[in-house]
Design a protein around this motif. Structure first.
Motif, PDB file in Angstrom:
ATOM      1  N   UNK A 148      10.264   5.106  -8.986  1.00  0.00           N
ATOM      2  CA  UNK A 148      10.722   6.358  -9.592  1.00  0.00           C
ATOM      3  C   UNK A 148      10.649   6.269 -11.113  1.00  0.00           C
ATOM      4  N   UNK A 149      11.129   5.168 -11.674  1.00  0.00           N
ATOM      5  CA  UNK A 149      11.165   5.015 -13.135  1.00  0.00           C
ATOM      6  C   UNK A 149       9.774   4.860 -13.753  1.00  0.00           C
ATOM      7  N   UNK A 150       8.890   4.141 -13.070  1.00  0.00           N
ATOM      8  CA  UNK A 150       7.571   3.844 -13.632  1.00  0.00           C
ATOM      9  C   UNK A 150       6.518   4.589 -12.819  1.00  0.00           C
ATOM     10  N   UNK A 151       6.697   5.852 -12.632  1.00  0.00           N
ATOM     11  CA  UNK A 151       5.782   6.654 -11.823  1.00  0.00           C
ATOM     12  C   UNK A 151       4.585   7.083 -12.662  1.00  0.00           C
ATOM     13  N   UNK A 152       3.400   6.956 -12.081  1.00  0.00           N
ATOM     14  CA  UNK A 152       2.175   7.332 -12.784  1.00  0.00           C
ATOM     15  C   UNK A 152       1.570   8.580 -12.151  1.00  0.00           C
TER      16      UNK A 152
END
Length: 176
Positions: free
Chosen positions: A43-47
């Motif tokens: 969720x935090x590092x979604x691309x």
């Protein structure tokens, strides 16, 4: 993936490569009790991927509101029986979102649900010539409802491939 994999491994679920003309594939999390954290890596590092979180109807309204403010997250509330959301129902919802093919890369429980409901078409198993584990080790399939070998699904049209010292079995499920 199931929520157990998200909690235990905290994966990114990012493909190793994507062709320039394709968008990042959607991420699908099966989480009946909505245990997922907003700080999970995926969720935090979604691309630029849509994230579909399948949870049971009426669960944790405050947490659902938190996720509603994240534009790429779609909370899908489903009927749930014994803390299990039907794989067939999940696939119907995904089809409505024009998602016609998925890669299930979860733990044994998630794999077991797909096989129990006869919703797994193809299997790709990676093997290493190393044997390790602990007493609590889990298999790649858990919770099957198959009590005899006569009722077990068969992997047909399989191919064996070698990858360095490892090997891959790729085939298709045939259900009884």
């Amino acid at each position: 993936v199931g929520i157990g994999t998200v909690i235990k491994d905290n994966p990114l679920l990012e493909p190793t490569e994507i062709s320039q003309n394709r968008k990042n594939p959607a991420k699908i999390i099966i989480d009946p009790s909505l245990k997922i954290s907003t700080s999970a890596k995926l969720i935090k590092i979604n691309k630029n991927s849509d994230i579909f979180i399948f949870t049971q109807k009426g669960i944790n309204r405050d947490k659902i509101k938190t996720f509603k403010f994240i534009k790429y997250i779609h909370i899908i509330e489903m009927d749930c029986k014994n803390n299990i959301i039907s794989v067939k129902d999940i696939l119907k919802k995904l089809a409505e979102e024009n998602i016609m093919s998925i890669l299930v890369e979860g733990g044994g429980k998630t794999h077991g649900h797909f096989i129990n409901e006869k919703m797994a078409d193809k299997v790709i198993l990676f093997y290493s010539p190393k044997i390790f584990g602990i007493k609590e080790s889990k298999g790649f399939v858990e919770g099957l409802n198959i009590s005899s070998i006569a009722n077990a699904p068969v992997i047909s049209n399989y191919k064996l491939k070698r990858l360095d010292n490892d090997f891959i079995v790729e085939g298709y499920f045939e259900y009884k």
